[in-house]
Design an enzyme around this catalytic site. Structure first.
Site, PDB file in Angstrom:
ATOM      1  N   CYS A   1      -5.517  -2.796   2.330  1.00 30.14           N
ATOM      2  CA  CYS A   1      -5.282  -2.771   3.771  1.00 30.14           C
ATOM      3  C   CYS A   1      -6.550  -2.957   4.617  1.00 30.14           C
ATOM      4  CB  CYS A   1      -4.518  -1.514   4.161  1.00 30.14           C
ATOM      5  SG  CYS A   1      -3.628  -1.708   5.742  1.00 30.14           S
TER       6      CYS A   1
ATOM      7  N   GLU B   1       0.838  -1.213   0.000  1.00 30.25           N
ATOM      8  CA  GLU B   1       0.000   0.000   0.000  1.00 30.25           C
ATOM      9  C   GLU B   1       0.872   1.263   0.000  1.00 30.25           C
ATOM     10  OE1 GLU B   1      -2.245   0.513   3.617  1.00 30.25           O
ATOM     11  OE2 GLU B   1      -3.784   1.741   2.644  1.00 30.25           O
TER      12      GLU B   1
ATOM     13  N   LYS C   1     -10.054   2.254  -2.180  1.00 33.90           N
ATOM     14  CA  LYS C   1     -10.243   1.679  -0.839  1.00 33.90           C
ATOM     15  C   LYS C   1     -11.601   2.068  -0.255  1.00 33.90           C
ATOM     16  CE  LYS C   1      -7.553   1.354   3.507  1.00 33.90           C
ATOM     17  NZ  LYS C   1      -6.206   1.662   4.050  1.00 33.90           N
TER      18      LYS C   1
END
Lengths: 288, 288
Positions: free
Chosen positions: B157, B46, B118
């Site tokens: 993540c 990331e 995300k």
């Protein structure tokens, strides 16, 4: 408001024989023993009153079904009230002309607190889990039951592979999810390594429900050889970070007595708010 | 029809310094090296172009954002085409006046195959993951991208803690889910035992996505000390039964080269049809 944040769980990992009365009698003895040692919420394995008959498709086994409330809950309610324990009992339920793989929750005064009917039914006779022949998929949804000692959710065996079920119980407020289970190694045709890989996956997926939902998970399995399956026990309790805090062996009967501090749930969720930080507007395809 | 069922993944577990150009240059070297060793799909951690700046809230870091396509994808696309590899690169994206924590998928001919933004953004500055200050939650949903070598999903993540994301990617047909990640130990104020418990939970939850969805999961983390966080590496690949088939250490840079046989997906799902046996009519509360 609840007086204390700790609760003591009792998990009865037992072998189940041919004779329902003998299985019930054994279960009652183990319940009483665990209650006397301080257990407050006690769970039994899936369909503990009989052998795991779903290894074959045979109409004679429909005779094992009973109503809820019914003869077994009557006996179990008495011991729940007498010992002031919450009981989770997986029973083969007949309701009108329909059969379910159900779990009843009896509160510590012996009343029927609620009922859950297994949602995900394995249709896997080749691997000796031929449950679709017997059970209609549950129609009650995933729930949480406010018992005297904790809010508990109950899934049954195959439900444990589906994160959706655990999430739904968490959203209903469950602090502890119980999974009464009947799962084991295939004694023929499957290598040991694959059986062990399956057992590991079974532990991992249930630990993950504790992590994803910040709650306790208690899985209680039967044990022992029955026809094609050697039930692997391995009953365990995981804390809200997914750490196993108690576990039983894979070869024999064993009762687990496990103290859980429910205050850990808030503590963990304040750092890991995975239940409240969900973005449900992004999840619509989950139900389409 | 795809010619072969095996695909070789390359995971670049790297430390990220202050200087974006140096990080990009290092990444390019590692991509080329992995490609030369046979990697076909290569993933980076990331936000690998910078330090993990979300440990503080500071407007200057908005200057790190770029468009997609943009300067970084231009360079990465060239190497993707040259080496005939699929690349998964997590970038700080600016689109109009909005900032996202994004991951771009470049196909093996260098074209932009797709973009993911995300979905789950941690708002946790006290633990040094203060991402809400920088990133708007993604608006593209969870997807699967049909690349030259496999259908892949990408979460970023914090998405890894939410079973919903993995399930949605599986429903879109993903065979491999990649999680570019930046997660580590807190160097002060948190006991080692808790840091280790968190790392274990992080591994368990991602393994569980492989199990629940019968697919491969590849998690690629950064490594090394940056301010308050000591990124724990531990990048790994899990097979469709959740077994870790390759893993990196927790203290240094390491590239993993991992062969995955996509035929395992069908084999596992024929015994464990957890994606197709879902009972979505029972899940409506997941989106309410």
């Amino acid at each position: 408001m609840r007086k204390k944040s700790s609760v003591t769980l009792g998990l009865i990992q037992m072998a189940c024989g041919e004779e329902p009365r003998a299985n019930l009698s054994k279960a009652l003895d183990k319940i009483k023993e665990l209650a006397d040692r301080g257990a407050e919420i006690i769970a039994l394995p899936e369909l503990f009153l009989s052998r795991y008959f779903c290894q074959e498709e045979n109409k004679k086994f429909f005779d094992l079904a009973e109503s809820i409330p019914g003869p077994s809950t009557e006996v179990l309610s008495k011991v729940a009230a007498e010992k002031k324990v919450v009981l989770i009992a997986s029973l083969f339920e007949k309701k009108d002309q329909t059969y379910y793989n159900s779990a009843v929750v009896l509160d510590a005064d012996g009343t029927v607190k609620g009922l859950y009917r297994k949602t995900h039914i394995p249709d896997d006779l080749k691997n000796y889990y031929g449950e679709k022949f017997y059970f209609t998929p549950g129609d009650l949804g995933f729930k949480s039951f406010e018992t005297r000692y904790a809010k508990i959710g109950v899934g049954v065996c195959w439900d444990q592979w589906f994160p959706e079920g655990a999430r739904l119980m968490a959203l209903e407020g469950a602090e502890i999810i119980f999974y009464p289970t009947a799962i084991g190694r295939q004694v023929k045709g499957v290598p040991d390594s694959l059986n062990e890989k399956e057992r590991n996956a079974w532990i991992t997926i249930q630990k993950s429900h504790a992590i994803a939902n910040g709650l306790f998970v208690a899985s209680v399995n039967r044990v022992g050889l029955e026809d094609h399956l050697d039930f692997w026990g391995s009953s365990f309790v995981a804390d809200p970070m997914g750490e196993v805090i108690a576990s039983a062996g894979d070869r024999k009967e064993e009762s687990l007595l496990v103290s859980c501090d429910l205050a850990e749930i808030d503590a963990v969720r304040q750092d890991w708010p995975f239940v409240t930080a969900r973005r449900k507007e992004a999840y619509s395809k989950l139900v389409r």
